[in-house]
Write a protein that holds these residues in place. Structure first.
Motif, PDB file in Angstrom:
ATOM      1  N   ILE B   8      12.321  -4.593  -8.035  1.00  0.00           N
ATOM      2  CA  ILE B   8      11.790  -4.892  -9.362  1.00  0.00           C
ATOM      3  C   ILE B   8      11.938  -3.665 -10.237  1.00  0.00           C
ATOM      4  O   ILE B   8      12.107  -2.550  -9.752  1.00  0.00           O
ATOM      5  N   ASP B   9      11.867  -3.867 -11.557  1.00  0.00           N
ATOM      6  CA  ASP B   9      11.894  -2.764 -12.505  1.00  0.00           C
ATOM      7  C   ASP B   9      10.599  -1.954 -12.343  1.00  0.00           C
ATOM      8  O   ASP B   9       9.507  -2.491 -12.542  1.00  0.00           O
ATOM      9  N   PRO B  10      10.704  -0.657 -11.979  1.00  0.00           N
ATOM     10  CA  PRO B  10       9.481   0.110 -11.706  1.00  0.00           C
ATOM     11  C   PRO B  10       8.592   0.267 -12.939  1.00  0.00           C
ATOM     12  O   PRO B  10       7.414   0.586 -12.813  1.00  0.00           O
ATOM     13  N   ASP B 120      10.929  -1.166  -4.618  1.00  0.00           N
ATOM     14  CA  ASP B 120      10.368  -2.121  -3.666  1.00  0.00           C
ATOM     15  C   ASP B 120       9.089  -2.727  -4.250  1.00  0.00           C
ATOM     16  O   ASP B 120       8.200  -1.997  -4.664  1.00  0.00           O
ATOM     17  N   PRO B 121       8.974  -4.061  -4.331  1.00  0.00           N
ATOM     18  CA  PRO B 121       7.775  -4.647  -4.942  1.00  0.00           C
ATOM     19  C   PRO B 121       6.529  -4.557  -4.065  1.00  0.00           C
ATOM     20  O   PRO B 121       5.432  -4.808  -4.542  1.00  0.00           O
ATOM     21  N   ARG B 122       6.679  -4.170  -2.783  1.00  0.00           N
ATOM     22  CA  ARG B 122       5.504  -4.210  -1.907  1.00  0.00           C
ATOM     23  C   ARG B 122       4.465  -3.134  -2.213  1.00  0.00           C
ATOM     24  O   ARG B 122       3.262  -3.426  -2.176  1.00  0.00           O
ATOM     25  N   PRO B 123       4.872  -1.876  -2.532  1.00  0.00           N
ATOM     26  CA  PRO B 123       3.832  -0.880  -2.836  1.00  0.00           C
ATOM     27  C   PRO B 123       2.936  -1.263  -4.010  1.00  0.00           C
ATOM     28  O   PRO B 123       1.704  -1.205  -3.878  1.00  0.00           O
ATOM     29  N   PRO B 124       3.508  -1.687  -5.178  1.00  0.00           N
ATOM     30  CA  PRO B 124       2.619  -2.071  -6.265  1.00  0.00           C
ATOM     31  C   PRO B 124       1.718  -3.245  -5.883  1.00  0.00           C
ATOM     32  O   PRO B 124       0.574  -3.316  -6.319  1.00  0.00           O
ATOM     33  N   ARG B 125       2.243  -4.123  -5.057  1.00  0.00           N
ATOM     34  CA  ARG B 125       1.436  -5.271  -4.647  1.00  0.00           C
ATOM     35  C   ARG B 125       0.255  -4.820  -3.781  1.00  0.00           C
ATOM     36  O   ARG B 125      -0.876  -5.281  -3.945  1.00  0.00           O
ATOM     37  N   PHE B 126       0.546  -3.869  -2.871  1.00  0.00           N
ATOM     38  CA  PHE B 126      -0.524  -3.304  -2.052  1.00  0.00           C
ATOM     39  C   PHE B 126      -1.565  -2.639  -2.952  1.00  0.00           C
ATOM     40  O   PHE B 126      -2.779  -2.776  -2.742  1.00  0.00           O
ATOM     41  N   ALA B 127      -1.087  -1.913  -3.990  1.00  0.00           N
ATOM     42  CA  ALA B 127      -2.001  -1.220  -4.899  1.00  0.00           C
ATOM     43  C   ALA B 127      -2.880  -2.215  -5.658  1.00  0.00           C
ATOM     44  O   ALA B 127      -4.046  -1.926  -5.933  1.00  0.00           O
ATOM     45  N   GLN B 128      -2.318  -3.393  -5.991  1.00  0.00           N
ATOM     46  CA  GLN B 128      -3.134  -4.432  -6.619  1.00  0.00           C
ATOM     47  C   GLN B 128      -4.285  -4.825  -5.698  1.00  0.00           C
ATOM     48  O   GLN B 128      -5.396  -5.081  -6.141  1.00  0.00           O
ATOM     49  N   GLY B 129      -4.012  -4.867  -4.400  1.00  0.00           N
ATOM     50  CA  GLY B 129      -5.045  -5.191  -3.429  1.00  0.00           C
ATOM     51  C   GLY B 129      -6.139  -4.133  -3.408  1.00  0.00           C
ATOM     52  O   GLY B 129      -7.328  -4.463  -3.323  1.00  0.00           O
ATOM     53  N   VAL B 130      -5.729  -2.863  -3.517  1.00  0.00           N
ATOM     54  CA  VAL B 130      -6.721  -1.783  -3.554  1.00  0.00           C
ATOM     55  C   VAL B 130      -7.573  -1.910  -4.813  1.00  0.00           C
ATOM     56  O   VAL B 130      -8.801  -1.779  -4.774  1.00  0.00           O
TER      57      VAL B 130
END
Lengths: 142, 191
Positions: B8-10, B120-130
């Motif tokens: 994704i676009d960072p 990678d879209p997974r780190p921002p998604r994890f951060a949304q969880g935090v």
């Protein structure tokens, strides 16, 4: 609480967060000098003859791809320097042993295999170049 | 990573973080001026306020501790943080359709140069969880009638969102390695 105090608190909060971010960013380009020789974790065949840049990442590391690209370019234009990448996602024991608290973390390893400096965070390109110069002992990069 | 999803676009997550941090500032303002931190002199009620008298003689009490649960929920700071928490939840469950991401792709991205690299879209998604976790803690503290609980949680979430928006730091992503070191995540066999 009177509104003006609330506004004041919010302004101070924004200022302090901005200063923290600025300080964090500055610190990322200041390497910690080390002299570690524990190198079982770094396979000999990925080491460069002059120096090795080792990048530690995880799958959940947003800024790692950017750093990997920058280090890759540096390794390409610098004689005898290679880039090795270690994914710590499933190697928490290694992260513990090397005291790595965040990703990306970058090690600069010299020709003998000793870790000479480590960057925690996203380093500036010139900061890495300066460490490579120091570790190799002479400027060899383009 | 052979199973890495499409990049994704960072700048998208940072755009979302900018909006989130502004909303969280409003939550903090509402929390500081609203029920979460309001005090009253316990014995004499609100009208007993006397500028010349020392507070030491009138022990103050937090209004929220005595407020009914309905009032704690209808507090504007609680309602706005609830909306933010739901947006975080949306970002965790379906990042592609989350409102700020859609707004970025529809309204902002076409005006910018194409991204130099994808993320990678997974780190921002994890951060949304935090972010979701921190918001929910704030909401629960308010429900339990804990004074200052909601604004302090909002401050924590704001700091993370602001550092992400302005400096590109992703505290949630950095926490991932610490959690992995403590054995809380990432113990499954590599897929």
């Amino acid at each position: 609480m009177p509104p003006w105090i609330a506004v004041l608190i919010v302004v101070v909060l924004v200022a302090m967060t901005a200063i923290t971010g600025w300080a964090l960013r500055r610190r990322e380009s200041h390497p910690r000098r080390t002299k570690t020789t524990d190198l079982e974790w770094l396979a000999a065949d990925v080491r460069g003859p002059n120096a090795t840049l080792v990048q530690f990442s995880t799958q959940m590391c947003a800024r790692c791809p950017h750093v990997r690209r920058m280090l890759g370019e540096l390794a390409e234009v610098t004689d005898g320097v290679t880039l090795a990448e270690v994914d710590l996602t499933h190697q928490s024991e290694l992260a513990k042993r090397l005291h790595i608290l965040q990703t990306p973390t970058v090690f600069v390893v010299d020709a003998t295999g000793a870790v000479r400096s480590r960057f925690a965070g996203v380093p500036r390109r010139d900061a890495i170049t300066a460490e490579l110069d120091r570790v190799i002992g002479e400027p060899t990069h383009a | 990573m052979p199973d890495a999803p499409a990049g994704i676009d960072p700048r998208g997550p940072r755009f979302g973080a900018a909006i989130t941090s502004l909303l969280l500032l409003v939550v903090i303002l509402l929390g500081l001026t609203g029920l979460s931190t309001a005090t009253s002199t316990a014995a004499f009620g609100w009208f007993a306020y006397q500028p010349l008298s020392s507070h030491a003689f009138f022990p103050t009490a937090f209004v929220i501790a005595a407020a009914p649960v309905g009032a704690r929920i209808l507090d504007p700071a609680f309602l706005l943080l609830l909306v933010i928490a739901l947006l975080f939840l949306w970002g965790v469950l379906s990042p592609r359709t989350a409102p700020w991401g859609v707004l970025y792709r529809k309204a902002v991205q076409p005006r910018l140069k194409p991204p130099t690299e994808l993320e990678d879209p997974r780190p921002p998604r994890f951060a949304q969880g935090v972010g979701l976790l921190v918001s929910v803690v704030g909401l629960l503290l308010q429900l339990a009638g804990v004074p200052w609980g909601l604004p302090i949680a909002a401050v924590a979430a704001f700091v993370a969102a602001f550092l992400n928006a302005v400096f590109g730091f992703c505290l949630g992503c950095q926490m991932y390695l610490l959690l992995a070191r403590w054995g809380l995540v990432g113990r499954r066999a590599a897929a």
